[in-house]
Write a protein that holds these residues in place. Structure first.
Motif, PDB file in Angstrom:
ATOM      1  N   GLU A  12      13.385  10.030  44.460  1.00  0.00           N
ATOM      2  CA  GLU A  12      12.740   9.727  43.410  1.00  0.00           C
ATOM      3  C   GLU A  12      12.723   9.970  42.690  1.00  0.00           C
ATOM      4  OE1 GLU A  12       7.905   8.617  43.689  1.00  0.00           O
ATOM      5  OE2 GLU A  12       8.221   9.960  45.866  1.00  0.00           O
ATOM      6  N   LYS A  13      12.142   8.756  41.846  1.00  0.00           N
ATOM      7  CA  LYS A  13      13.034   8.798  40.285  1.00  0.00           C
ATOM      8  C   LYS A  13      10.936   9.305  39.312  1.00  0.00           C
ATOM      9  CE  LYS A  13      14.406   7.160  35.614  1.00  0.00           C
ATOM     10  NZ  LYS A  13      15.150   5.433  34.855  1.00  0.00           N
ATOM     11  N   GLU A  32       4.399  16.144  41.590  1.00  0.00           N
ATOM     12  CA  GLU A  32       4.637  15.556  42.788  1.00  0.00           C
ATOM     13  C   GLU A  32       4.198  16.133  42.995  1.00  0.00           C
ATOM     14  OE1 GLU A  32       7.020  12.735  44.305  1.00  0.00           O
ATOM     15  OE2 GLU A  32       6.515  12.890  42.999  1.00  0.00           O
ATOM     16  N   LEU A  33       4.840  17.984  42.889  1.00  0.00           N
ATOM     17  CA  LEU A  33       3.806  18.349  44.700  1.00  0.00           C
ATOM     18  C   LEU A  33       2.972  17.945  44.657  1.00  0.00           C
ATOM     19  CD1 LEU A  33       5.706  21.847  43.770  1.00  0.00           C
ATOM     20  CD2 LEU A  33       6.575  20.055  45.317  1.00  0.00           C
ATOM     21  N   ILE A  54      12.194  27.721  42.567  1.00  0.00           N
ATOM     22  CA  ILE A  54      11.110  27.428  42.345  1.00  0.00           C
ATOM     23  C   ILE A  54      10.578  28.924  42.851  1.00  0.00           C
ATOM     24  CG2 ILE A  54      10.439  24.779  42.831  1.00  0.00           C
ATOM     25  CD1 ILE A  54      10.715  25.124  45.738  1.00  0.00           C
ATOM     26  N   GLY A  55       9.294  29.165  42.783  1.00  0.00           N
ATOM     27  CA  GLY A  55       9.070  31.022  43.471  1.00  0.00           C
ATOM     28  C   GLY A  55       6.804  30.802  43.334  1.00  0.00           C
ATOM     29  N   GLY A  56       7.062  31.940  43.666  1.00  0.00           N
ATOM     30  CA  GLY A  56       5.157  31.984  44.223  1.00  0.00           C
ATOM     31  C   GLY A  56       4.786  32.526  45.507  1.00  0.00           C
ATOM     32  N   ASP A  57       3.353  32.013  45.785  1.00  0.00           N
ATOM     33  CA  ASP A  57       3.217  32.777  47.225  1.00  0.00           C
ATOM     34  C   ASP A  57       2.951  30.656  47.572  1.00  0.00           C
ATOM     35  OD1 ASP A  57       3.440  34.843  46.593  1.00  0.00           O
ATOM     36  OD2 ASP A  57       1.472  35.068  45.510  1.00  0.00           O
ATOM     37  N   VAL A  58       2.813  30.692  49.032  1.00  0.00           N
ATOM     38  CA  VAL A  58       2.541  29.093  49.715  1.00  0.00           C
ATOM     39  C   VAL A  58       1.633  29.760  50.649  1.00  0.00           C
ATOM     40  CG1 VAL A  58       3.779  28.091  48.634  1.00  0.00           C
ATOM     41  CG2 VAL A  58       4.299  29.264  50.817  1.00  0.00           C
ATOM     42  N   PRO A  59       0.065  29.004  51.313  1.00  0.00           N
ATOM     43  CA  PRO A  59      -0.411  29.363  52.285  1.00  0.00           C
ATOM     44  C   PRO A  59       0.231  29.338  53.617  1.00  0.00           C
ATOM     45  CG  PRO A  59      -0.447  27.561  51.818  1.00  0.00           C
ATOM     46  CD  PRO A  59       0.192  27.975  50.857  1.00  0.00           C
ATOM     47  N   ALA A  70      10.464  17.985  48.358  1.00  0.00           N
ATOM     48  CA  ALA A  70       9.812  17.234  47.301  1.00  0.00           C
ATOM     49  C   ALA A  70      10.512  17.670  46.442  1.00  0.00           C
ATOM     50  CB  ALA A  70       8.347  17.886  47.582  1.00  0.00           C
ATOM     51  N   ALA A  71      10.526  18.989  45.291  1.00  0.00           N
ATOM     52  CA  ALA A  71      11.401  19.092  44.859  1.00  0.00           C
ATOM     53  C   ALA A  71      12.633  18.587  44.841  1.00  0.00           C
ATOM     54  CB  ALA A  71      11.396  20.553  44.337  1.00  0.00           C
TER      55      ALA A  71
END
Length: 146
Positions: A12-13, A32-33, A54-59, A70-71
Motif C-alpha cells: 500500500e502506498k 496506517e497502524l 518497530i519496538g514497544g509493548d503490544v497487548p 501492516a508495516a
C-alpha cells in the motif's frame, strides 16, 4: 523478535514521492497502524531507507503479527525489524505467506492449512488490512493462523 523480509516494490502506498526515508515516514506508518485499528500507542516506529524498525509493548501476539504485516506491506519497505514485547506472554512463532501471481485465499488455505474451506480463517486473521477475500496481490505477505 527478528527481521522480516518484504518485497519493496509492492504494498500500500502511504508515502508521497521521495518521502520514504524522511522522518515523516514513521508517522505515516503509525497512522496506517491506527487506521487498521491496531493498538500502537506504546509502539515506536523508525524508518531508515527501506527498513522499518518497530519496538514497544503490544497487548497480544495477534496485534504483534498484524503490526509486522501492516508495516511490511507498505510500498517501499523491504525489511521490518521487530522488537515488540507481548504483554504477559512469549511471542508465538510467526507463520507468514507471500502471495504469488494467481493465488487465491482458497488455494493458500489448502496448501497452508490443509483445507480450502479455511480461506475465511486467513481472511479474518488479516483483517482489517484485507478488506475483501478476493483482493490480494502478488508480493503481499499474509498472516497464517494456527
Amino acid at each position: 523478535m527478528g527481521v522480516f523480509d518484504f518485497i519493496k516494490e509492492v504494498g500500500e502506498k502511504i508515502f508521497g514521492s521521495g518521502e520514504a526515508a524522511a522522518s515523516p515516514a514513521a508517522d505515516k506508518i503509525k497512522e496506517e497502524l491506527k487506521k487498521n485499528g491496531l493498538d500502537s500507542d506504546k509502539v515506536k516506529v523508525t524508518v531508515d531507507g527501506d527498513k522499518v524498525t518497530i519496538g514497544g509493548d503490544v497487548p497480544s501476539d495477534e496485534v504483534r503479527q498484524k503490526i509486522i504485516i501492516a508495516a511490511g506491506n507498505t510500498l517501499g519497505t523491504a525489511k521490518v525489524e521487530e522488537n515488540l514485547t507481548v504483554a504477559g506472554a512469549a511471542p508465538a512463532p510467526e507463520k507468514f505467506y507471500t502471495v504469488k501471481k494467481g493465488d487465491t485465499l482458497s488455494e493458500i488455505a489448502q496448501s497452508q492449512l490443509g483445507k480450502a474451506s479455511r480461506y475465511n480463517d486467513i481472511f479474518e486473521a488479516n483483517k482489517p488490512m484485507l478488506k475483501h477475500p478476493d483482493k490480494i496481490y502478488p508480493g503481499q505477505v499474509l498472516r497464517i493462523p494456527a
